[in-house]
Design a protein around this motif. Sequence first.
Motif, mmCIF file in Angstrom:
data_model
loop_
_atom_site.group_PDB
_atom_site.id
_atom_site.type_symbol
_atom_site.label_atom_id
_atom_site.label_comp_id
_atom_site.label_asym_id
_atom_site.label_seq_id
_atom_site.Cartn_x
_atom_site.Cartn_y
_atom_site.Cartn_z
ATOM 1 N N LEU A 155 -3.814 -7.590 18.200
ATOM 2 C CA LEU A 155 -5.052 -7.588 17.765
ATOM 3 C C LEU A 155 -6.007 -8.459 18.627
ATOM 4 N N VAL A 156 -5.237 -9.523 18.949
ATOM 5 C CA VAL A 156 -6.134 -10.568 20.183
ATOM 6 C C VAL A 156 -6.474 -10.026 21.181
ATOM 7 N N MET A 157 -5.439 -9.269 21.890
ATOM 8 C CA MET A 157 -5.486 -8.560 23.130
ATOM 9 C C MET A 157 -6.602 -7.584 23.010
ATOM 10 N N ILE A 158 -6.808 -6.732 22.120
ATOM 11 C CA ILE A 158 -7.691 -5.800 22.008
ATOM 12 C C ILE A 158 -9.110 -6.574 21.854
ATOM 13 N N ALA A 159 -9.137 -7.461 20.756
ATOM 14 C CA ALA A 159 -10.444 -8.030 20.459
ATOM 15 C C ALA A 159 -10.877 -8.850 21.861
ATOM 16 N N THR A 160 -10.075 -9.513 22.700
ATOM 17 C CA THR A 160 -10.437 -10.259 23.710
ATOM 18 C C THR A 160 -10.749 -9.273 24.979
ATOM 19 N N ASN A 161 -10.038 -7.814 25.070
ATOM 20 C CA ASN A 161 -10.498 -7.314 26.382
ATOM 21 C C ASN A 161 -11.170 -6.023 25.966
ATOM 22 N N GLU B 75 -0.287 4.998 21.633
ATOM 23 C CA GLU B 75 -1.279 5.196 22.542
ATOM 24 C C GLU B 75 -2.822 4.952 22.088
ATOM 25 N N LYS B 76 -2.994 5.662 21.092
ATOM 26 C CA LYS B 76 -4.346 5.871 20.396
ATOM 27 C C LYS B 76 -4.851 4.537 19.895
ATOM 28 N N LEU B 77 -3.800 3.827 19.322
ATOM 29 C CA LEU B 77 -4.268 2.662 18.521
ATOM 30 C C LEU B 77 -4.327 1.146 19.497
ATOM 31 N N ALA B 78 -3.343 1.122 20.378
ATOM 32 C CA ALA B 78 -2.945 0.059 21.117
ATOM 33 C C ALA B 78 -3.514 0.223 22.429
ATOM 34 N N TYR B 79 -3.252 1.214 23.054
ATOM 35 C CA TYR B 79 -3.547 1.195 24.621
ATOM 36 C C TYR B 79 -4.938 1.746 24.938
ATOM 37 N N LYS B 80 -5.371 2.747 24.015
ATOM 38 C CA LYS B 80 -6.416 3.379 24.458
ATOM 39 C C LYS B 80 -8.003 2.400 24.485
ATOM 40 N N PRO B 81 -7.865 1.437 23.365
ATOM 41 C CA PRO B 81 -8.956 0.697 23.650
ATOM 42 C C PRO B 81 -8.867 -0.463 24.758
ATOM 43 N N LEU B 82 -7.922 -0.439 25.330
ATOM 44 C CA LEU B 82 -7.733 -1.187 26.509
ATOM 45 C C LEU B 82 -7.755 -0.382 28.019
ATOM 46 N N ARG B 83 -8.326 0.621 27.930
ATOM 47 C CA ARG B 83 -8.196 1.552 29.052
ATOM 48 C C ARG B 83 -8.969 0.941 30.365
ATOM 49 N N ASN B 84 -9.958 0.282 30.085
ATOM 50 C CA ASN B 84 -10.575 -0.225 31.319
ATOM 51 C C ASN B 84 -10.137 -1.761 31.572
ATOM 52 N N ALA B 85 -9.201 -2.221 30.644
ATOM 53 C CA ALA B 85 -9.147 -3.814 30.796
ATOM 54 C C ALA B 85 -8.044 -4.271 32.024
#
Lengths: 351, 290
Positions: A320-326, B77-87
């Motif tokens: 959650l922290v990784m998603i929230a910060t990135n 993939e949908k929950l954890a990786y997709k929000p970080l596609r451009n990170a």
Amino acid sequence: MKKLSKDTLMSFVNYGIVILFYIVFQILASTGNLSSTMKGQLIPIVSYVIMALSLNLVVGISGELSLGHAGFMSVGAFTGAVVSTALTDGIPNTVVRLLISIVIAAVMAGIAGILIGIPVLRLRGDYLAIVTLAFGEIIKNVLNCLYVGVDRRGIHFSMNSTGALDLQEGGKVVINGPMGASIMKISSFTCGIVLLLLVLFVIQNLIKSRHGRAIMAIRDNRIAAEACGLNVTKYKLIAFVISAAMAGAAGCLYALNFATVAPKKFDFNTSILVLVFVVLGGIGNMTGSIIAAALLTVLPELLRQFQDYRMLIYAIVLVLVMIATNNEKIRGLIKSIGKKNKQESSGKEAA
Amino acid sequence: MLDYLISGISLGSVYAIIALGYTMVYGIAKMLNFAHGDIIMIGGYAAFCTGYYLHWPVWLAVLFAVVVCTVLGVVIEKLAYKPLRNATSLAVLITAIGVSYFLQNVALLIWTSNPKAFPNMLSFIPYVNIGRIQITGTALGTVVTCIVVMVALTLFTDKTKMGKAMRTVSEDKGAASLMGINVNGTISLTFAIGSGLAAIAGVLLCSAYPTLMPTTGAMPGIKAFTAAVFGGIGSIPGAMIGGILLGVIEIFAKAYISTQLSDAIVFAVLIIVLIVKPTGLLGKKITEKV
């Protein structure tokens, strides 16, 4: 009075945080307000903070992903164990013995850093990461088969068994293969804090020096830096070796806090744990590394009341922290809320 | 000697199937999916529960494991990786590690840390004798499965429209979406295939080495990742060759040099290969432009 630059101010803030941490815990310990589990955690916290700082030098400043940092920690830990046991009779003063152990541990880890760095730093990106991972595993495997004993004639090594050490009477087995090292506890919180301040001093001054600027220039654009005549391998190696030596010192401090340490303790998961500290604290941000390493070392202890669920909670918090910060959207949302608050407060001031 | 070679190829085939999952995900999403090893473990447990407790036939148990892992892979993939596609890639890496911890601890809560004795799901395949050498059914089944998977996957990426879309997305996401390719859908599909393969690998791995624990997937995961890099990450035949070579080297090192040092030897060979050929055996050489 000359005005301090922002960077200088930040480095003083870092020293301040460490010293404050020391004072608070010394007061808590002397007034008896510190539980015994927390007391036992103090030196591991300091060791992990040093680990995080040293890894941040490689990941943040030099821009190379290393997945085998625990390997250097274990080199330091086992060197420290052997040196401190060998010197038990020669140097009765524990503080002096600890310092000598830490210095030799750092040197040995630094040498390992040179040996590994020369082939590894030719590679780039993910390939470099996987090779550091491989080296970490090799160090762990070799230490698993290593037997070291100390007697009056000196230090004995073997790769087979304790019997092959051929120890004299009164000799002592220090490292017993997969069983790990048996150690005298001589680490102290004060020495750890002094070491931490020293590490911080070296890193912060390195960053500001000519060498540090060269290292960061290579990180930002290798080709441009090379075109300016910088020796890429040399500067990368400087950062890597300094980082390895610091990790070795941290490993020594860590090991000499326990009665036994097994090679298994410094596996891939430990490397990852330290990397998590660095990334959560902010890559290249030393203050962040200090805080993240300290908090995340204590967090599993604080979550002890949840027992079986604590590592699960840790994992969820991490994601959650990784998603929230990135995540861009969430970041934008937080920023816009921050802006609104600022506007409101400035609006009030104007009124 | 030949016996070792056969068991090496058999172990290597398992690594190859896992490495295929790694390589596909890396090729398309440019991320190291550290949770892949734990999906193998979940696949193993899914097959174990249905096959051992519920006495489902082998094909149904394996199918169930594949479905569970495919769904799991897509959901992760949908929950954890997709929000970080451009990170940054490091942020994604840490997230993958978080997911890996999560899966391991969920498994720990459901199935506890006691190792389960996995029944050999390939025991229906008979022994084969070639001259004096006997090949076990498990080894034969593993190798055949690996070859089938490899051929099917190569045909899929080369011949079908979806395979073409996959290659396009891995080449250039922006241009692919301009061409009307559903980039998110393609990435999900890649995760689905990779995770489905992980389930098969889990069943094969546990049939050959029958202890199942929440940490079962971790070490094979790392080794398969090494295999993928060994063969050149992003390349499907590379993953195959890397996996099999790694398995053979590991078994030979165990047999002739030292059991304890076998992992060290495997990793040492990897380092030597990467120093000589910095992008792996079949990796593409990318020259950087200023």
